[in-house]
Design a protein around this motif. Structure first.
Motif, PDB file in Angstrom:
ATOM      1  N   VAL A  32     -12.405   1.041  32.943  1.00 15.82           N
ATOM      2  CA  VAL A  32     -11.849  -0.259  33.317  1.00 15.82           C
ATOM      3  C   VAL A  32     -11.500  -0.279  34.796  1.00 15.82           C
ATOM      4  O   VAL A  32     -11.366   0.765  35.438  1.00 15.82           O
ATOM      5  CB  VAL A  32     -10.586  -0.586  32.487  1.00 15.82           C
ATOM      6  N   PHE A  33     -11.339  -1.491  35.330  1.00 19.48           N
ATOM      7  CA  PHE A  33     -10.912  -1.667  36.717  1.00 19.48           C
ATOM      8  C   PHE A  33     -10.156  -2.991  36.787  1.00 19.48           C
ATOM      9  O   PHE A  33     -10.314  -3.866  35.920  1.00 19.48           O
ATOM     10  CB  PHE A  33     -12.115  -1.661  37.671  1.00 19.48           C
ATOM     11  N   PRO A  34      -9.302  -3.173  37.795  1.00 17.43           N
ATOM     12  CA  PRO A  34      -8.472  -4.386  37.847  1.00 17.43           C
ATOM     13  C   PRO A  34      -9.218  -5.613  38.338  1.00 17.43           C
ATOM     14  O   PRO A  34     -10.016  -5.547  39.270  1.00 17.43           O
ATOM     15  CB  PRO A  34      -7.352  -3.988  38.822  1.00 17.43           C
ATOM     16  N   LEU A  35      -8.945  -6.736  37.683  1.00 21.34           N
ATOM     17  CA  LEU A  35      -9.406  -8.045  38.117  1.00 21.34           C
ATOM     18  C   LEU A  35      -8.201  -8.832  38.619  1.00 21.34           C
ATOM     19  O   LEU A  35      -7.063  -8.571  38.218  1.00 21.34           O
ATOM     20  CB  LEU A  35     -10.061  -8.806  36.959  1.00 21.34           C
ATOM     21  N   ARG A  36      -8.436  -9.796  39.476  1.00 18.59           N
ATOM     22  CA  ARG A  36      -7.330 -10.573  40.017  1.00 18.59           C
ATOM     23  C   ARG A  36      -6.524 -11.219  38.899  1.00 18.59           C
ATOM     24  O   ARG A  36      -7.076 -11.627  37.870  1.00 18.59           O
ATOM     25  CB  ARG A  36      -7.862 -11.644  40.965  1.00 18.59           C
ATOM     26  N   SER A  37      -5.232 -11.300  39.102  1.00 20.37           N
ATOM     27  CA  SER A  37      -4.339 -11.855  38.083  1.00 20.37           C
ATOM     28  C   SER A  37      -4.755 -13.272  37.694  1.00 20.37           C
ATOM     29  O   SER A  37      -4.896 -14.145  38.551  1.00 20.37           O
ATOM     30  CB  SER A  37      -2.898 -11.865  38.616  1.00 20.37           C
ATOM     31  N   GLY A  87     -22.825  -4.998  34.885  1.00 20.70           N
ATOM     32  CA  GLY A  87     -22.000  -6.117  34.446  1.00 20.70           C
ATOM     33  C   GLY A  87     -20.648  -5.675  33.911  1.00 20.70           C
ATOM     34  O   GLY A  87     -20.407  -4.488  33.686  1.00 20.70           O
ATOM     35  N   TYR A  88     -19.797  -6.651  33.701  1.00 19.87           N
ATOM     36  CA  TYR A  88     -18.494  -6.374  33.096  1.00 19.87           C
ATOM     37  C   TYR A  88     -18.039  -7.586  32.313  1.00 19.87           C
ATOM     38  O   TYR A  88     -18.542  -8.699  32.475  1.00 19.87           O
ATOM     39  CB  TYR A  88     -17.456  -6.003  34.162  1.00 19.87           C
ATOM     40  N   VAL A  89     -17.078  -7.355  31.414  1.00 16.77           N
ATOM     41  CA  VAL A  89     -16.435  -8.432  30.664  1.00 16.77           C
ATOM     42  C   VAL A  89     -14.929  -8.257  30.781  1.00 16.77           C
ATOM     43  O   VAL A  89     -14.440  -7.175  31.139  1.00 16.77           O
ATOM     44  CB  VAL A  89     -16.848  -8.425  29.172  1.00 16.77           C
ATOM     45  N   LEU A  90     -14.190  -9.303  30.501  1.00 16.36           N
ATOM     46  CA  LEU A  90     -12.741  -9.201  30.447  1.00 16.36           C
ATOM     47  C   LEU A  90     -12.355  -8.590  29.111  1.00 16.36           C
ATOM     48  O   LEU A  90     -12.798  -9.055  28.048  1.00 16.36           O
ATOM     49  CB  LEU A  90     -12.080 -10.568  30.610  1.00 16.36           C
ATOM     50  N   ASP A  94      -0.115  -7.524  38.097  1.00 20.54           N
ATOM     51  CA  ASP A  94      -0.369  -7.942  36.727  1.00 20.54           C
ATOM     52  C   ASP A  94      -1.843  -8.293  36.583  1.00 20.54           C
ATOM     53  O   ASP A  94      -2.212  -9.445  36.333  1.00 20.54           O
ATOM     54  CB  ASP A  94       0.524  -9.149  36.399  1.00 20.54           C
ATOM     55  N   TRP A  95      -2.699  -7.273  36.750  1.00 17.43           N
ATOM     56  CA  TRP A  95      -4.129  -7.494  36.823  1.00 17.43           C
ATOM     57  C   TRP A  95      -4.738  -7.760  35.452  1.00 17.43           C
ATOM     58  O   TRP A  95      -4.330  -7.162  34.449  1.00 17.43           O
ATOM     59  CB  TRP A  95      -4.837  -6.278  37.431  1.00 17.43           C
ATOM     60  N   ASN A  96      -5.740  -8.635  35.427  1.00 18.32           N
ATOM     61  CA  ASN A  96      -6.585  -8.700  34.248  1.00 18.32           C
ATOM     62  C   ASN A  96      -7.414  -7.429  34.170  1.00 18.32           C
ATOM     63  O   ASN A  96      -7.509  -6.665  35.146  1.00 18.32           O
ATOM     64  CB  ASN A  96      -7.496  -9.930  34.293  1.00 18.32           C
ATOM     65  N   VAL A  97      -8.048  -7.202  33.010  1.00 14.28           N
ATOM     66  CA  VAL A  97      -8.735  -5.929  32.774  1.00 14.28           C
ATOM     67  C   VAL A  97     -10.242  -6.141  32.722  1.00 14.28           C
ATOM     68  O   VAL A  97     -10.759  -6.834  31.834  1.00 14.28           O
ATOM     69  CB  VAL A  97      -8.257  -5.287  31.454  1.00 14.28           C
ATOM     70  N   GLY A  98     -10.948  -5.564  33.706  1.00 11.95           N
ATOM     71  CA  GLY A  98     -12.402  -5.593  33.706  1.00 11.95           C
ATOM     72  C   GLY A  98     -12.943  -4.372  32.983  1.00 11.95           C
ATOM     73  O   GLY A  98     -12.516  -3.249  33.256  1.00 11.95           O
ATOM     74  N   LEU A  99     -13.851  -4.573  32.069  1.00 15.27           N
ATOM     75  CA  LEU A  99     -14.450  -3.481  31.302  1.00 15.27           C
ATOM     76  C   LEU A  99     -15.896  -3.337  31.757  1.00 15.27           C
ATOM     77  O   LEU A  99     -16.707  -4.255  31.588  1.00 15.27           O
ATOM     78  CB  LEU A  99     -14.363  -3.807  29.808  1.00 15.27           C
ATOM     79  N   ALA A 100     -16.217  -2.202  32.377  1.00 16.81           N
ATOM     80  CA  ALA A 100     -17.563  -1.968  32.917  1.00 16.81           C
ATOM     81  C   ALA A 100     -18.507  -1.616  31.770  1.00 16.81           C
ATOM     82  O   ALA A 100     -18.469  -0.504  31.234  1.00 16.81           O
ATOM     83  CB  ALA A 100     -17.528  -0.856  33.959  1.00 16.81           C
TER      84      ALA A 100
END
Length: 294
Positions: free
Chosen positions: A18-23, A155-158, A68-74
């Motif tokens: 995982v990696f952080p996405l903008r809140s 690609g990634y998904v939330l 408070d980042w959203n979660v990116g799943l690679a």
């Protein structure tokens, strides 16, 4: 523990980087290549979000303690194929992605696939499948039908728990993940080259420095494209870089990732960006002249 940190750790425990996405957003919270400081993790060169995605719990706690980042799943490193079934954007009563997938199953004489299902913030659906051994699938946009995209390598998904416009992504039903059905794999696998088509042979990286300069210039141009010409600008920018992919100066995944970020930053929908990039690079690789003739 915050809900989003818990979501990130839960994904990592499954072996999904995982990696952080903008809140509250879908865009990576990491810096793009065009603004890379070339320090820290990027001291030896820009490290993309896909390479920075991690399952390390300590790194995840450190990252999510900063926001408070959203979660990116690679999806590629997680060895997942996620089928994204979207809703019509214009609010019409046209069939949505789920209905189109069901129709595809009926035409193929196959049962509707049952696997881990995640409800998205917009009311769409993500179907999680495990990637077949030896398969290296890429993202697709509309390859299976209207309003059906897929996320794989590049690609990634939330991840579930992420929030967009106050609505959270959530798991529905059983969490068991099934392998990607073979008949869907056949439709998503890239076509084999014709027997009379000579494969592209990567040449030495003699033009590597020029390629990097052109990539930086064209991604910046795509990012700054004006509304009304964004897709056409993105297409032209990717084609300008495509010859360097054909010559072996740039890695295709690296180029796709850079332009995906640029196109989304310009305001284009992610699926549209993915489709445009793929089309432009396929054209460039197919039509590129030898380096000596360029």
């Amino acid at each position: 523990m915050s809900t989003l940190l818990h979501a990130a750790l839960a994904a990592a425990e499954r072996g999904w980087p995982v990696f952080p996405l903008r809140s509250g957003e879908k865009r990576p919270a990491l810096h793009p290549e065009t603004r890379c400081p070339r320090t820290g993790a990027c001291a030896s060169g820009h490290v993309t979000w896909e390479r920075r995605a991690t399952t390390d719990a300590d790194r995840i706690r450190a990252a999510w303690s900063a926001g408070d980042w959203n979660v990116g799943l690679a999806t590629g490193p997680a060895r997942l194929i996620v089928v994204d079934l979207d809703k019509p954007k214009d609010g019409t009563d046209a069939p949505d992605g789920a209905a189109n997938l069901l129709a595809l199953c009926e035409r193929a004489g196959q049962p509707a696939p049952a696997t881990r299902t995640v409800r998205t913030a917009s009311g769409g659906t993500h179907l999680y499948f495990s990637a077949p051994d030896g398969a290296h699938l890429r993202n697709t946009a509309g390859a299976l039908g209207p309003l059906i995209d897929t996320r794989a390598h590049g690609g990634y998904v939330l991840a579930p728990g992420s929030v967009i416009n106050g609505h959270a992504y959530r798991v529905e039903g059983r969490a068991l993940i099934r392998p990607l059905p073979g008949w869907l794999l056949e439709r998503l696998a890239p076509p084999h080259p014709r027997p009379d088509t000579a494969p592209v042979v990567p040449l030495p990286r003699a033009g590597g420095r020029l390629a990097t300069v052109v990539l930086d210039r064209e991604t910046a141009r795509a990012r700054q494209a004006a509304e009304g010409s964004r897709n056409a600008t993105l297409l032209a920018c990717v084609r300008a870089v495509g010859r360097f992919v054909a010559w072996g100066d740039l890695d295709r995944t690296h180029v796709e990732t850079a332009f995906q970020a640029a196109g989304e930053a310009a305001g284009l929908p992610p699926a549209e960006v993915t489709g445009t990039i793929r089309s432009a690079l396929d054209w460039s690789i197919r039509t590129a002249r030898p380096r000596s003739a360029a």
